[in-house]
Write a protein that holds these residues in place. Sequence first.
Motif, mmCIF file in Angstrom:
data_model
loop_
_atom_site.group_PDB
_atom_site.id
_atom_site.type_symbol
_atom_site.label_atom_id
_atom_site.label_comp_id
_atom_site.label_asym_id
_atom_site.label_seq_id
_atom_site.Cartn_x
_atom_site.Cartn_y
_atom_site.Cartn_z
ATOM 1 N N MET A 1 0.844 -1.194 0.000
ATOM 2 C CA MET A 1 0.000 0.000 0.000
ATOM 3 C C MET A 1 0.882 1.247 0.000
ATOM 4 O O MET A 1 1.879 1.302 0.706
ATOM 5 C CB MET A 1 -0.899 -0.015 1.245
ATOM 6 C CG MET A 1 -1.949 1.081 1.260
ATOM 7 S SD MET A 1 -2.915 1.032 2.774
ATOM 8 C CE MET A 1 -3.741 -0.550 2.568
ATOM 9 N N GLN A 2 0.525 2.216 -0.809
ATOM 10 C CA GLN A 2 1.304 3.442 -0.883
ATOM 11 C C GLN A 2 0.773 4.456 0.124
ATOM 12 O O GLN A 2 -0.409 4.479 0.439
ATOM 13 C CB GLN A 2 1.227 4.034 -2.293
ATOM 14 C CG GLN A 2 1.777 3.117 -3.368
ATOM 15 C CD GLN A 2 3.238 2.817 -3.178
ATOM 16 O OE1 GLN A 2 4.058 3.716 -3.118
ATOM 17 N NE2 GLN A 2 3.573 1.545 -3.053
ATOM 18 N N CYS A 3 1.664 5.303 0.576
ATOM 19 C CA CYS A 3 1.307 6.286 1.601
ATOM 20 C C CYS A 3 0.562 7.475 0.990
ATOM 21 O O CYS A 3 1.064 8.093 0.055
ATOM 22 C CB CYS A 3 2.579 6.764 2.277
ATOM 23 S SG CYS A 3 2.298 8.073 3.474
ATOM 24 N N PRO A 4 -0.617 7.833 1.534
ATOM 25 C CA PRO A 4 -1.346 8.991 1.010
ATOM 26 C C PRO A 4 -0.729 10.321 1.448
ATOM 27 O O PRO A 4 -0.953 11.341 0.817
ATOM 28 C CB PRO A 4 -2.743 8.830 1.620
ATOM 29 C CG PRO A 4 -2.518 8.079 2.888
ATOM 30 C CD PRO A 4 -1.365 7.144 2.606
ATOM 31 N N ARG A 5 0.062 10.292 2.513
ATOM 32 C CA ARG A 5 0.622 11.550 3.013
ATOM 33 C C ARG A 5 1.768 12.040 2.133
ATOM 34 O O ARG A 5 1.876 13.211 1.828
ATOM 35 C CB ARG A 5 1.117 11.387 4.449
ATOM 36 C CG ARG A 5 1.640 12.695 5.021
ATOM 37 C CD ARG A 5 2.409 12.459 6.285
ATOM 38 N NE ARG A 5 2.888 13.705 6.849
ATOM 39 C CZ ARG A 5 3.888 13.770 7.701
ATOM 40 N NH1 ARG A 5 4.486 12.673 8.113
ATOM 41 N NH2 ARG A 5 4.286 14.912 8.162
ATOM 42 N N CYS A 6 2.658 11.125 1.738
ATOM 43 C CA CYS A 6 3.801 11.564 0.924
ATOM 44 C C CYS A 6 3.601 11.175 -0.531
ATOM 45 O O CYS A 6 4.550 11.068 -1.295
ATOM 46 C CB CYS A 6 5.128 11.097 1.506
ATOM 47 S SG CYS A 6 5.343 9.325 1.666
ATOM 48 N N ASP A 7 2.347 10.935 -0.898
ATOM 49 C CA ASP A 7 1.956 10.781 -2.291
ATOM 50 C C ASP A 7 2.708 9.654 -2.998
ATOM 51 O O ASP A 7 3.241 9.813 -4.087
ATOM 52 C CB ASP A 7 2.152 12.120 -3.024
ATOM 53 C CG ASP A 7 1.331 12.199 -4.301
ATOM 54 O OD1 ASP A 7 0.331 11.469 -4.403
ATOM 55 O OD2 ASP A 7 1.694 12.993 -5.182
ATOM 56 N N GLY A 8 2.756 8.511 -2.332
ATOM 57 C CA GLY A 8 3.329 7.327 -2.962
ATOM 58 C C GLY A 8 4.834 7.219 -2.885
ATOM 59 O O GLY A 8 5.421 6.295 -3.433
ATOM 60 N N GLN A 9 5.490 8.131 -2.188
ATOM 61 C CA GLN A 9 6.943 8.039 -2.017
ATOM 62 C C GLN A 9 7.307 6.858 -1.128
ATOM 63 O O GLN A 9 8.341 6.226 -1.304
ATOM 64 C CB GLN A 9 7.497 9.313 -1.351
ATOM 65 C CG GLN A 9 7.302 10.575 -2.135
ATOM 66 C CD GLN A 9 8.226 10.665 -3.326
ATOM 67 O OE1 GLN A 9 9.427 10.494 -3.173
ATOM 68 N NE2 GLN A 9 7.670 10.899 -4.488
ATOM 69 N N GLY A 10 6.465 6.611 -0.135
ATOM 70 C CA GLY A 10 6.761 5.570 0.838
ATOM 71 C C GLY A 10 5.749 4.450 0.769
ATOM 72 O O GLY A 10 4.666 4.595 0.213
ATOM 73 N N ALA A 11 6.133 3.316 1.366
ATOM 74 C CA ALA A 11 5.234 2.175 1.471
ATOM 75 C C ALA A 11 4.811 2.023 2.923
ATOM 76 O O ALA A 11 5.587 2.282 3.841
ATOM 77 C CB ALA A 11 5.932 0.912 1.009
ATOM 78 N N ILE A 12 3.569 1.602 3.104
ATOM 79 C CA ILE A 12 3.048 1.448 4.458
ATOM 80 C C ILE A 12 3.343 0.036 4.960
ATOM 81 O O ILE A 12 3.024 -0.953 4.298
ATOM 82 C CB ILE A 12 1.547 1.769 4.490
ATOM 83 C CG1 ILE A 12 1.369 3.269 4.191
ATOM 84 C CG2 ILE A 12 0.950 1.407 5.847
ATOM 85 C CD1 ILE A 12 -0.061 3.694 4.053
#
Length: 73
Positions: A1-12
């Motif tokens: 799942m991609q992070c909504p806060r950093c717009d897909g920069q990080g993975a959850i």
Amino acid sequence: MQCPRCDGQGAIQVVRVHATGTKLQICDECDATWPYGETPSIETFQDFRTFMESQGLQGLWTELKVISSESED
Ligand SMILES: [Zn+2]
């Protein structure tokens, strides 16, 4: 799942806090956290360090155990 806060920069990642046994979701890029089982949203994230300090902890990744990663793509 991609992070909504950093717009897909990080993975959850799903992690467990060693000291408390609490499961969390955390972004490996920006350290946004969400309660386990909650759908990550930009409106509801809590800063990892803030959350950990509220538990009397330091807010280090060494205080966590990574349970799962969905970033294999
Ligand atoms: Zn992030």
